[in-house]
Motif scaffolding. Structure first.
Motif: not given
Length: 198
Positions: A104-111
């Motif tokens: 979830x954190x990596x998905x957020x980081x991509x945004x």
């Protein structure tokens, strides 16, 4: 809330260290029963409150996470593909929460994030490794605590509880600082270019 949790875990670690000290003293001489009873009662009370506070912080983390994901996806003219219950289940269910928060954190980081991309990935990997290590330490502590069949192993479980509580306090403080710096738009962004003297 996290500051309160960190303080509570630190106090709980000190209380467990006190119990360990009593166990060491008890090897050479008997202890006052009232002192022992009060010490164990206070320690167990702190332990119950600590567990409740950890759960409350995890729930608050899910709410924070959902809010930041929605904002980050909206800034990119997208809708968060994960419903809120995905975040809740992935963050709160034991064993599943060893992997899902990192995803979830990596998905957020991509945004959207405030740190340089290469540093962000390294930092998030270290954060995830710390989270997994803390959970493994907690699981080991619980197993030893509930299977201890001697006074020595009981004392070892108390010592592991001291380490687990102290590590939890440090991890909570580091996590708040890291997540704030990485994802809060109010945090000061760091330059992506580093100038070196030639």
């Amino acid at each position: 809330m996290v500051q309160t949790l960190a303080t509570l875990l630190a106090v709980t670690a000190l209380a467990q260290a006190w119990i360990y000290g009593l166990l060491v003293v008890n090897r050479s001489r008997p202890l006052d029963g009232t002192l022992v009873a009060w010490s164990y009662a206070i320690t167990w009370g702190l332990g119950v409150v600590s567990v409740a506070m950890v759960i409350a912080c995890l729930v608050a983390f899910v709410a924070w996470f959902r809010h930041h994901r929605e904002r980050a996806y909206a800034d990119n003219d997208r809708i968060d593909p994960r419903p809120g219950w995905h975040l809740a289940v992935g963050s709160l269910v034991p064993v599943l929460n060893l992997v899902a928060p990192a995803v979830f954190v990596h998905e957020l980081a991509n945004c959207g994030h405030q740190l340089p991309a290469d540093r962000l990935v390294r930092t998030l990997r270290l954060w995830w490794a710390g989270w997994v290590a803390l959970n493994l330490l907690a699981a080991l502590t619980l197993v030893i605590r509930f299977t201890a069949d001697s006074i020595q192993w009981g004392a070892n479980a108390v010592l592991l509880t001291v380490l687990c509580d102290a590590a939890g306090a440090v991890f909570a403080l580091v996590s708040v600082r890291l997540l704030h710096r990485a994802f809060d738009p109010a945090a000061r962004g760091e330059p992506a270019t580093r100038w070196l003297a030639v």
